[in-house]
Write a protein that holds these residues in place. Sequence first.
Motif, PDB file in Angstrom:
ATOM      1  N   VAL A  53      49.281  45.159  25.474  1.00  0.00           N
ATOM      2  CA  VAL A  53      48.504  46.375  25.258  1.00  0.00           C
ATOM      3  C   VAL A  53      49.363  47.368  24.476  1.00  0.00           C
ATOM      4  CG1 VAL A  53      49.208  47.552  27.396  1.00  0.00           C
ATOM      5  CG2 VAL A  53      46.963  48.041  26.400  1.00  0.00           C
ATOM      6  N   SER A  54      48.749  48.117  23.584  1.00  0.00           N
ATOM      7  CA  SER A  54      49.435  49.170  22.813  1.00  0.00           C
ATOM      8  C   SER A  54      50.716  48.674  22.152  1.00  0.00           C
ATOM      9  CB  SER A  54      49.757  50.364  23.725  1.00  0.00           C
ATOM     10  OG  SER A  54      48.573  50.932  24.233  1.00  0.00           O
ATOM     11  N   GLY A  55      50.707  47.433  21.724  1.00  0.00           N
ATOM     12  CA  GLY A  55      51.876  46.870  21.061  1.00  0.00           C
ATOM     13  C   GLY A  55      53.034  46.574  21.983  1.00  0.00           C
ATOM     14  N   ILE A 111      48.107  42.585  33.335  1.00  0.00           N
ATOM     15  CA  ILE A 111      47.679  43.938  32.989  1.00  0.00           C
ATOM     16  C   ILE A 111      46.644  44.398  34.002  1.00  0.00           C
ATOM     17  CG2 ILE A 111      45.990  43.073  31.292  1.00  0.00           C
ATOM     18  CD1 ILE A 111      46.567  45.764  29.750  1.00  0.00           C
ATOM     19  N   CYS A 112      46.882  45.566  34.568  1.00  0.00           N
ATOM     20  CA  CYS A 112      46.021  46.106  35.618  1.00  0.00           C
ATOM     21  C   CYS A 112      45.309  47.356  35.111  1.00  0.00           C
ATOM     22  CB  CYS A 112      46.854  46.429  36.857  1.00  0.00           C
ATOM     23  SG  CYS A 112      45.901  47.175  38.194  1.00  0.00           S
ATOM     24  N   PHE A 162      55.490  48.325  32.336  1.00  0.00           N
ATOM     25  CA  PHE A 162      55.006  49.401  31.473  1.00  0.00           C
ATOM     26  C   PHE A 162      53.864  50.117  32.191  1.00  0.00           C
ATOM     27  CE2 PHE A 162      51.679  50.541  28.259  1.00  0.00           C
ATOM     28  CZ  PHE A 162      52.295  51.702  27.795  1.00  0.00           C
ATOM     29  N   VAL A 163      53.981  51.459  32.303  1.00  0.00           N
ATOM     30  CA  VAL A 163      52.955  52.288  32.938  1.00  0.00           C
ATOM     31  C   VAL A 163      52.489  53.309  31.904  1.00  0.00           C
ATOM     32  CG1 VAL A 163      52.398  53.793  34.880  1.00  0.00           C
ATOM     33  CG2 VAL A 163      54.130  51.992  35.157  1.00  0.00           C
ATOM     34  N   ALA A 187      51.790  45.435  33.094  1.00  0.00           N
ATOM     35  CA  ALA A 187      51.315  46.674  32.476  1.00  0.00           C
ATOM     36  C   ALA A 187      50.274  47.308  33.390  1.00  0.00           C
ATOM     37  CB  ALA A 187      50.710  46.398  31.108  1.00  0.00           C
ATOM     38  N   ILE A 188      50.454  48.607  33.685  1.00  0.00           N
ATOM     39  CA  ILE A 188      49.446  49.390  34.406  1.00  0.00           C
ATOM     40  C   ILE A 188      48.838  50.316  33.360  1.00  0.00           C
ATOM     41  CG2 ILE A 188      48.979  50.762  36.462  1.00  0.00           C
ATOM     42  CD1 ILE A 188      50.491  48.139  37.000  1.00  0.00           C
ATOM     43  N   TYR A 189      47.536  50.156  33.074  1.00  0.00           N
ATOM     44  CA  TYR A 189      47.000  50.799  31.876  1.00  0.00           C
ATOM     45  C   TYR A 189      45.621  51.396  32.135  1.00  0.00           C
ATOM     46  CZ  TYR A 189      45.932  51.492  26.933  1.00  0.00           C
ATOM     47  OH  TYR A 189      45.624  52.047  25.716  1.00  0.00           O
TER      48      TYR A 189
END
Length: 475
Positions: free
Chosen positions: A414-416, A390-391, A446-447, A422-424
């Motif tokens: 993140v966020s389920g 996760i970034c 996931f972005v 994941a880029i968050y």
Amino acid sequence: MALLMTSCKKETEVNPTGTLTANAGADQQVQVGQVVTLDGGASQDSQGKPFTIQWALVRKPAKSTITLVNATAVKPTFTPDEVGEYELQLTVSNENGKSTDNVVIAASVAQPVTINQNITVKTVLTDRIANPDLPDYIVAKSVSVQSELTINPGVVIAFERDTRMDINDNGGLIIAKGTASQKIRFVGVEKTKGFWTGLMLYSGSNANVFEYVELLHAGSRPLYSLIKAGMYVSGTKAQIAVKNSLFAETTGYGLYIQDGGIIREFAQNTFANNTESGLMLSADNVPQLDAASIFTSGNGRNVVEVMASSVKGADEVEWTPFTDKTPYRINGELTVTTGWWLNPGLTLEMARDAVIRVNTGGYMSARGTATAKITITGAERTAAFWRGIICYSTSAQNILENAIISNAGSVAIVSGKKTNIAIYGTGATMAIKNTRISGSGGYGLFVSYGSSVNADVMTANTFESNAQTNVLIEK
């Protein structure tokens, strides 16, 4: 042991025109296992004429099987293998005749010194016994080093069952510098895996060093909590340099560096036949590791284990692959708070549910090549094994290129969302190119709202066998 030295007999044939005299050198007292050099260099011809040399072994202990090396040389050698006397005869000859002389070498065995008290004053341990298979010192009970301990090349220290040595931080330090031909050895009295406990290093001295050291047979009991290791570096200041050393035959880890401990230098080390991995350390020590050290020689896990910790520092941190292709095993959560540069060919194996978090203020630059890709995958090569990357970072230096990211998405990151990557967060960004993203328990990528990736992310990469949509970009 006292040995009676027998006298040597010299015989000379005299030619009227000159005299030839053999001289086999002085008698010697040595230890079993010590290389003996004979010396016929004082032999002479009165007219300076050349002569031939021949050494012969005329007497030795009954069970000895030794032979002379270079018996026609001025200075041949042999190594006594039994206690007793070895008598050798030197014969020199030329046209003036021949001459003989005998020399006696008496071999004995020294006894090891027992260490059963704490070391409270500056101490030097010397190589007392020539045979490297015999101990110079025996640690009969667990001891604490509270002053400077220097161990000279060739010293062998044997530990009785379940004993240990602690190098304390209240004045204690250890300087163990052997050589390539005279290694320092820490071993069990019985040469079996897991016979003695190990070494515990609390000392923060920048003089602590292991060089050309072998540490064998430890791990009978935990050094700290439940952790067994040949050496455990403990505390927030403990530090050591380790070079050209072997950690082997331990029930546990070869070397365990607690988070906060420091590897000052690390080069050309070998970890073999330990029941756990050869080396466990925190992320901030990884940049000290060299490519040439060996971790794949029969350990329980042929990996370099990285405990849950942070990639941190004022400057960019670089991780390098090993020549023997040893992977890094990431346990738990790896947090990136500075620049993190992964070099081509590097492999990260992620433990069950492990995660990489690239925080604001840090970045992840993983740029492989077409022939040396960077691989981040599960310790077991099964889908949905680890949690993912996760970034949160807004740095333009976040990049995955010529990489393989596989088998994440074990639980929501993140966020389920379950995903490999994941880029968050607002402004979070990463460029992903020429990368294979596969085996996720959810999305490949996931972005989130407010985050970004390169516009061609779906066509510039390969997506395979992800449980949900390959790419989810929130709009």
